[in-house]
Design a protein around this motif. Sequence first.
Motif, short mmCIF file in Angstrom:
data_model
loop_
_atom_site.label_atom_id
_atom_site.label_comp_id
_atom_site.label_asym_id
_atom_site.label_seq_id
_atom_site.Cartn_x
_atom_site.Cartn_y
_atom_site.Cartn_z
N LEU A 143 -27.19 27.81 -27.32
CA LEU A 143 -27.95 27.53 -28.53
C LEU A 143 -28.61 28.81 -29.00
N ILE A 144 -28.54 29.06 -30.31
CA ILE A 144 -29.14 30.25 -30.91
C ILE A 144 -30.17 29.80 -31.94
N PHE A 145 -31.39 30.27 -31.81
CA PHE A 145 -32.47 29.92 -32.73
C PHE A 145 -32.73 31.09 -33.67
N THR A 146 -32.49 30.87 -34.95
CA THR A 146 -32.69 31.90 -35.96
C THR A 146 -33.43 31.29 -37.15
N GLY A 147 -34.66 31.68 -37.33
CA GLY A 147 -35.46 31.05 -38.38
C GLY A 147 -35.56 29.56 -38.13
N LYS A 148 -35.20 28.75 -39.11
CA LYS A 148 -35.22 27.30 -38.95
C LYS A 148 -33.90 26.75 -38.42
N ASP A 149 -32.92 27.62 -38.26
CA ASP A 149 -31.58 27.19 -37.86
C ASP A 149 -31.42 27.14 -36.35
N ILE A 150 -30.67 26.13 -35.89
CA ILE A 150 -30.21 26.06 -34.50
C ILE A 150 -28.69 26.04 -34.56
N ILE A 151 -28.07 27.04 -33.97
CA ILE A 151 -26.63 27.23 -34.09
C ILE A 151 -26.00 27.24 -32.70
N THR A 152 -24.83 26.64 -32.60
CA THR A 152 -24.03 26.73 -31.39
C THR A 152 -22.67 27.32 -31.76
N PRO A 153 -22.11 28.20 -30.93
CA PRO A 153 -20.85 28.85 -31.31
C PRO A 153 -19.71 27.86 -31.54
N ASN A 154 -18.87 28.19 -32.49
CA ASN A 154 -17.65 27.44 -32.76
C ASN A 154 -16.71 27.56 -31.56
N ILE A 155 -16.12 26.44 -31.15
CA ILE A 155 -15.23 26.46 -29.98
C ILE A 155 -13.82 25.98 -30.34
N SER A 156 -13.40 26.20 -31.59
CA SER A 156 -12.09 25.71 -32.02
C SER A 156 -10.94 26.47 -31.38
N GLY A 157 -11.20 27.68 -30.89
CA GLY A 157 -10.12 28.46 -30.29
C GLY A 157 -10.23 28.64 -28.80
N ALA A 158 -11.43 28.42 -28.26
CA ALA A 158 -11.66 28.60 -26.83
C ALA A 158 -12.97 27.93 -26.46
N GLY A 159 -13.12 27.60 -25.18
CA GLY A 159 -14.37 27.03 -24.71
C GLY A 159 -14.30 25.53 -24.49
N VAL A 160 -15.39 24.99 -23.96
CA VAL A 160 -15.49 23.58 -23.62
C VAL A 160 -16.49 22.90 -24.55
N ALA A 161 -16.12 21.75 -25.06
CA ALA A 161 -17.03 20.94 -25.88
C ALA A 161 -17.93 20.16 -24.95
N GLY A 162 -19.05 20.76 -24.56
CA GLY A 162 -19.96 20.14 -23.62
C GLY A 162 -20.49 18.82 -24.14
N THR A 163 -20.72 17.87 -23.23
CA THR A 163 -21.18 16.55 -23.65
C THR A 163 -22.61 16.60 -24.19
N LEU A 164 -23.46 17.42 -23.59
CA LEU A 164 -24.82 17.53 -24.11
C LEU A 164 -24.82 18.24 -25.46
N ARG A 165 -23.97 19.23 -25.61
CA ARG A 165 -23.80 19.91 -26.90
C ARG A 165 -23.42 18.91 -27.98
N GLN A 166 -22.44 18.05 -27.68
CA GLN A 166 -22.00 17.07 -28.67
C GLN A 166 -23.09 16.06 -28.97
N TYR A 167 -23.83 15.67 -27.95
CA TYR A 167 -24.94 14.73 -28.17
C TYR A 167 -25.95 15.33 -29.15
N LEU A 168 -26.29 16.60 -28.98
CA LEU A 168 -27.26 17.22 -29.87
C LEU A 168 -26.70 17.39 -31.29
N LEU A 169 -25.41 17.65 -31.41
CA LEU A 169 -24.79 17.73 -32.73
C LEU A 169 -24.84 16.37 -33.44
N ASP A 170 -24.69 15.31 -32.66
CA ASP A 170 -24.60 13.96 -33.24
C ASP A 170 -25.94 13.31 -33.54
N ASN A 171 -27.02 13.80 -32.91
CA ASN A 171 -28.26 13.03 -32.91
C ASN A 171 -29.46 13.78 -33.45
N ALA A 172 -29.27 14.45 -34.56
CA ALA A 172 -30.39 15.16 -35.20
C ALA A 172 -31.52 14.20 -35.56
#
Length: 285
Positions: A194-223
């Motif tokens: 997770l990257i905090f920049t100003g008011k933004d919370i960003i997580t790196p795009n994983i469309s080409g590599a990496g694992v879609a973590g379950t906690l990551r997905q939960y946070l994406l889904d439950n703002a």
Amino acid sequence: MKTRAHLTLVNELETSAIDIADRGLAYGDGLFETLRVVDGKIPLLSYHLERFKRGTKALDLGETEMLAGKFERYVGLALKDLTKAAHLKRAIIKVILTRGQGGRGYAPPDEPELNFITQVFESPEFPETNSAQGITLHLCDHKLSHQPVLAGIKHLNRLDQVLASKDLAKSGYEEGLMLDYKNNVVEGTKSNLLIFTGKDIITPNISGAGVAGTLRQYLLDNAALTGLALREAEISIEDSKSADGLAVINSVFGLWPVKEFAGKRYAIHKNCGIIQSHLKTSFSY
């Protein structure tokens, strides 16, 4: 340090033996999920199941709903066993699915006899300072392989993570950050970022590599539940260094703030505490 399993099932048989011709061993041909158990419950079970289903489709392992049903059955058997182990209030269930025995050669059999391997372990212990005071993040030399077809799922071929973890162990730090071939940030060796920049919370795009973590997905889904909106974006190493704050997340340990990375020290961002509080209330982290 070796970690012994409290229970190991191969399909429904309690044994640690498996055919040496199993394709999971020979080629990494399969999937796995690692599930955190707290007082007999798995907080993010639905997210693990959805990722498992995506993996069965990506690897064309068989009929997805049938395999999902077996996954749930074996998780249920592990949970039932845990009711007999009063000392294991917190545990880890690991479920592995392989394409089974396949003989010699890469081509899979037309009608594979799949193997489910289910294991129960004691939950790992992490220093409380990791969550409260933050960790130092190491920049790994090894870079992630680019493969969009396999990105997101937890397939059994984890050589990128093995090599990066070997590098991390030499550093003595708690977690390592991994880049892709374009030097963009992707994930940690065992976590998402997770990257905090100003008011933004960003997580790196994983469309080409990496694992879609379950906690990551939960946070994406439950703002709406957390009060914090998380979005995906392509992140450079420079973006990470210039951020207001960093954190790593994982379904086993929750959230660890980053106090230092690449020679820069970070204050623990206020949103780390907000997320940690929500995770403690909702999932007993």
